[in-house]
Design a protein around this motif. Structure first.
Motif, mmCIF file in Angstrom:
data_model
loop_
_atom_site.group_PDB
_atom_site.id
_atom_site.type_symbol
_atom_site.label_atom_id
_atom_site.label_comp_id
_atom_site.label_asym_id
_atom_site.label_seq_id
_atom_site.Cartn_x
_atom_site.Cartn_y
_atom_site.Cartn_z
ATOM 1 N N TYR A 223 0.806 -1.230 0.000
ATOM 2 C CA TYR A 223 0.000 0.000 0.000
ATOM 3 C C TYR A 223 0.839 1.279 0.000
ATOM 4 O O TYR A 223 0.588 2.187 -0.782
ATOM 5 N N SER A 236 -7.779 0.603 -1.768
ATOM 6 C CA SER A 236 -8.928 -0.226 -1.360
ATOM 7 C C SER A 236 -10.211 0.063 -2.138
ATOM 8 O O SER A 236 -11.105 -0.765 -2.182
ATOM 9 N N ARG A 237 -10.338 1.257 -2.718
ATOM 10 C CA ARG A 237 -11.592 1.722 -3.350
ATOM 11 C C ARG A 237 -12.771 1.597 -2.382
ATOM 12 O O ARG A 237 -13.907 1.305 -2.789
ATOM 13 N N LEU A 238 -12.496 1.819 -1.121
ATOM 14 C CA LEU A 238 -13.565 1.733 -0.119
ATOM 15 C C LEU A 238 -14.320 3.059 0.043
ATOM 16 O O LEU A 238 -15.319 3.112 0.761
ATOM 17 N N GLU A 271 -4.201 7.040 6.432
ATOM 18 C CA GLU A 271 -5.126 7.548 5.403
ATOM 19 C C GLU A 271 -6.560 7.540 5.922
ATOM 20 O O GLU A 271 -7.329 8.467 5.667
ATOM 21 N N TYR A 334 -15.220 7.749 -10.018
ATOM 22 C CA TYR A 334 -14.094 7.663 -9.089
ATOM 23 C C TYR A 334 -12.869 8.208 -9.787
ATOM 24 O O TYR A 334 -12.806 8.211 -11.010
ATOM 25 N N ASN A 337 -6.473 8.802 -6.069
ATOM 26 C CA ASN A 337 -6.054 9.952 -5.259
ATOM 27 C C ASN A 337 -4.901 10.748 -5.879
ATOM 28 O O ASN A 337 -4.927 11.976 -5.894
ATOM 29 N N ASP A 368 -18.087 8.883 -4.410
ATOM 30 C CA ASP A 368 -17.713 9.022 -2.998
ATOM 31 C C ASP A 368 -17.771 10.478 -2.533
ATOM 32 O O ASP A 368 -17.177 10.834 -1.501
HETATM 33 C C1 LIG Z 1 -9.169 17.156 -4.813
HETATM 34 C C2 LIG Z 1 -9.547 15.936 -3.977
HETATM 35 C C3 LIG Z 1 -10.878 15.667 -3.708
HETATM 36 C C4 LIG Z 1 -11.234 14.560 -2.922
HETATM 37 N N1 LIG Z 1 -12.571 14.317 -2.685
HETATM 38 C C5 LIG Z 1 -12.923 13.247 -1.913
HETATM 39 C C6 LIG Z 1 -14.299 12.963 -1.659
HETATM 40 O O1 LIG Z 1 -15.212 13.684 -2.068
HETATM 41 N N2 LIG Z 1 -14.582 11.843 -0.927
HETATM 42 C C7 LIG Z 1 -13.604 11.033 -0.421
HETATM 43 O O2 LIG Z 1 -13.929 10.028 0.230
HETATM 44 N N3 LIG Z 1 -12.304 11.305 -0.615
HETATM 45 C C8 LIG Z 1 -11.930 12.373 -1.351
HETATM 46 N N4 LIG Z 1 -10.597 12.630 -1.578
HETATM 47 C C9 LIG Z 1 -9.582 11.830 -0.861
HETATM 48 C C10 LIG Z 1 -9.044 10.592 -1.595
HETATM 49 O O3 LIG Z 1 -8.689 10.921 -2.904
HETATM 50 C C11 LIG Z 1 -10.054 9.444 -1.627
HETATM 51 O O4 LIG Z 1 -10.561 9.198 -0.346
HETATM 52 C C12 LIG Z 1 -9.370 8.147 -2.137
HETATM 53 O O5 LIG Z 1 -8.831 8.364 -3.406
HETATM 54 C C13 LIG Z 1 -10.396 7.039 -2.177
HETATM 55 O O6 LIG Z 1 -9.846 5.898 -2.747
HETATM 56 P P1 LIG Z 1 -9.618 4.594 -1.881
HETATM 57 O O7 LIG Z 1 -10.852 4.281 -1.111
HETATM 58 O O8 LIG Z 1 -9.091 3.552 -2.782
HETATM 59 O O9 LIG Z 1 -8.492 5.094 -0.867
HETATM 60 P P2 LIG Z 1 -7.446 4.282 0.007
HETATM 61 O O10 LIG Z 1 -6.095 4.779 -0.340
HETATM 62 O O11 LIG Z 1 -7.671 2.829 -0.062
HETATM 63 O O12 LIG Z 1 -7.749 4.833 1.476
HETATM 64 C C14 LIG Z 1 -8.691 4.225 2.354
HETATM 65 C C15 LIG Z 1 -9.690 5.244 2.832
HETATM 66 O O13 LIG Z 1 -9.036 6.296 3.547
HETATM 67 C C16 LIG Z 1 -9.696 7.540 3.287
HETATM 68 N N5 LIG Z 1 -8.751 8.447 2.616
HETATM 69 C C17 LIG Z 1 -7.681 8.108 1.871
HETATM 70 N N6 LIG Z 1 -7.028 9.226 1.478
HETATM 71 C C18 LIG Z 1 -7.719 10.272 1.960
HETATM 72 C C19 LIG Z 1 -7.550 11.690 1.888
HETATM 73 N N7 LIG Z 1 -6.512 12.253 1.260
HETATM 74 N N8 LIG Z 1 -8.455 12.490 2.499
HETATM 75 C C20 LIG Z 1 -9.501 11.945 3.178
HETATM 76 N N9 LIG Z 1 -9.704 10.605 3.276
HETATM 77 C C21 LIG Z 1 -8.827 9.792 2.678
HETATM 78 C C22 LIG Z 1 -10.864 7.242 2.373
HETATM 79 O O14 LIG Z 1 -12.023 7.073 3.152
HETATM 80 C C23 LIG Z 1 -10.436 5.935 1.714
HETATM 81 O O15 LIG Z 1 -11.525 5.167 1.269
HETATM 82 C C24 LIG Z 1 -10.222 13.733 -2.385
HETATM 83 C C25 LIG Z 1 -8.873 14.009 -2.664
HETATM 84 C C26 LIG Z 1 -8.534 15.098 -3.453
HETATM 85 C C27 LIG Z 1 -7.094 15.366 -3.733
#
Ligand SMILES: Cc1cc2nc3c(=O)[nH]c(=O)nc-3n(C[C@H](O)[C@H](O)[C@H](O)COP(=O)(O)OP(=O)(O)OC[C@H]3O[C@@H](n4cnc5c(N)ncnc54)[C@H](O)[C@@H]3O)c2cc1C
Length: 471
Positions: A223, A236-238, A271, A334, A337, A368
């Protein structure tokens, strides 16, 4: 007269049975009506966007299925609907898990008062956060504005609650006057867009748990590094599942902490904590979605045009990684990040468009879309937020894509018109010699746009504007 045994369980951002404290309380109290209310009236400007509604439609369907078809659906002002429902159904108590968006906090306070005045008991629970925002404060009782000390304080404090299992016997009742899922009108007219988005996701509690186990088996052990590479399956795309509460952060953390310790596990935990920090900021600074967290940005001259914004939204800027991200967003609801950071930096810094415009578009198109994470993240990238990336750290989309999309796989998935170019030119096709472009039958301006702006000149302009602001 409200009954002692019948209650209402109000589902909101907690569309699941596992680790749902409000559900446990309702079940313990006897028979209950599980309800969901789509309240666009109180949400106002922050009524759910189109992609979120598509997700919600499927999520409610799945939840209804888990509740043996007993979920009652309504649409309208919850301040009116809920008290009227409690009176009509003779409910003596209403249970819900807390939400933290400013409009919801105000509305829920009013509802609680109205219900209490009618002798209906209201009990609310924490079903969405590892730490509630008021639990973590600095020594002087003010909120943290920087992530690292915030997270340190969280970890030094109370341990997040252990997830609670699904109650054994759920005796739910259905209100015959409730709406059908179709009556909720959640799906937009663009059927093709909906179908395309759906093809990328499984929605609902079971799917969320499956996504978590899949990530633990196939992504977690890489990760920390892998999370930066958009074409890798290392994240994770959670996020949509967490946003709609199909899975709780406590459940996720519990399963993650069962895995062997190490930098990957720690990084994932941090995260999850960024999500917490976003909610924390939104709670303590409720103007976060609308106003610059750092007031010095109020005087910033956002010079970008509506035309530039449209071009960015359509993924037609002529900068491949930016266009790939914007097209991923449109097609799947989606965006990875790393790419979210690149497209947000490009919009605010190279194109000079206000971060609010970008956040709005994300709000409408992300599955999301989350008021806390979206507002905090946009302000973070723009430089105006809490603990933000400094304004002068402007992502260079070409360098970023060379580094994090080494074989241009991600770009070619969403910008297939560039796939025939030798990889080194895919990142910046305007640098390719004419003969190379001709050899693959590509003409810039015809088959793929010329870049909307010069990366170098727009970067310098942004930097000089920032200097004026700082000085
Ligand atoms: C401009 C911008 C806008 C964003 N808008 C959103 C949004 O509307 N909703 C949203 O859930 N996330 C948002 N994010 C944060 C992040 O991009 C996503 O949470 C992440 O890409 C979700 O993919 P994942 O579940 O595979 O993340 P993983 O990397 O698997 O992380 C696990 C969980 O951790 C949380 N997380 C991870 N990174 C962040 C972060 N930087 N900030 C807050 N929480 C995080 C999320 O809940 C995520 O599902 C944004 C980031 C940026 C730069």
């Amino acid at each position: 007269m409200p009954s002692d045994t019948v209650s209402i369980l109000w589902f909101r951002q907690d569309l699941r049975l596992e680790d749902n404290p409000a559900l446990c309380a309702a079940v313990k109290s006897g028979q209950f009506y599980p309800v969901y209310i789509l309240d666009d009236e109180n949400a106002g400007d922050w009524a759910m966007g189109a992609a979120s509604r598509v997700w919600l439609n499927s999520s409610l369907d799945k939840l209804n299925h888990s509740l043996a078809g007993k979920l009652s659906l309504y649409r309208g002002n919850a301040e009116k609907i809920l008290p009227a429902l409690a009176a009509r159904l003779g409910a003596g108590a209403v249970y819900w898990n807390r939400c933290y968006e400013p409009w919801r906090i105000g509305r829920d306070t009013n509802i609680k008062k109205t219900l209490n005045d009618a002798n209906v008991v209201v009990k609310s629970f924490n079903g969405s956060l590892l730490w509630e925002p008021w639990e973590v404060l600095k020594k002087d009782a003010t909120p943290y504005k920087v992530f690292t000390p915030y997270f340190r304080a969280c970890r030094a404090g109370t341990l997040p609650a252990k997830p609670v299992p699904v109650p054994k016997e759920i005796t739910a009742l259905k209100d015959d006057e409730a709406l059908s899922l179709e009556d909720m009108g959640l799906l937009p007219k663009q059927k093709k867009w909906v179908a395309q988005m759906h093809s990328h996701w499984d929605v609902g509690e079971k799917a969320a748990q499956h996504a978590l186990s899949d990530f633990i088996s196939n992504g977690l052990d890489r990760y920390k590094k892998g999370r930066d590479y958009p074409s890798e399956k290392s994240v994770s795309r959670l996020s949509p599942h967490l946003h709609f509460g199909e899975i709780s952060p406590n459940f996720v953390l519990d399963k993650i902490l069962e895995q062997s310790a190490g930098e990957n596990r720690d990084h994932f935990y941090s995260e999850l904590a960024w999500r917490e920090f976003s909610y924390y900021l939104l709670y303590h600074f409720p103007k976060l979605p609308d106003e610059n967290f750092q007031p010095k940005f109020d005087g910033f001259n956002w010079f970008g045009s509506q035309a530039d914004l449209k071009t960015w939204q359509r993924g037609m800027t002529g900068v491949p990684i930016v266009d790939a991200g914007m097209r991923e967003l449109w097609q799947t609801g989606y965006m990875h990040n790393r790419v979210r950071m690149i497209v947000a930096s490009f919009l605010t810094k190279n194109l000079g468009v206000h971060w609010r415009e970008g956040a709005r578009w994300f709000w409408d198109t992300l599955v999301d879309a989350d008021l806390a994470s979206n507002s905090a993240s946009w302000q973070w990238v723009a430089g105006s937020g809490a603990d933000a990336a400094p304004y002068f750290r402007i992502f260079n989309p070409v360098t970023q894509s060379k580094r994090f999309d080494e074989n241009a796989d991600y770009i070619c998935t969403y910008v297939p018109e560039l796939a025939k170019l030798p990889t080194r030119y895919i990142y910046a096709p305007w640098e390719a010699p004419v003969e190379v472009l001709e050899s693959v039958g590509l003409k810039l301006g015809r088959d793929y746009p010329e870049p909307i702006t010069s990366l170098k000149a727009s970067r310098e302009k942004a930097l000089s504007m920032y200097k004026d602001l700082a000085g």
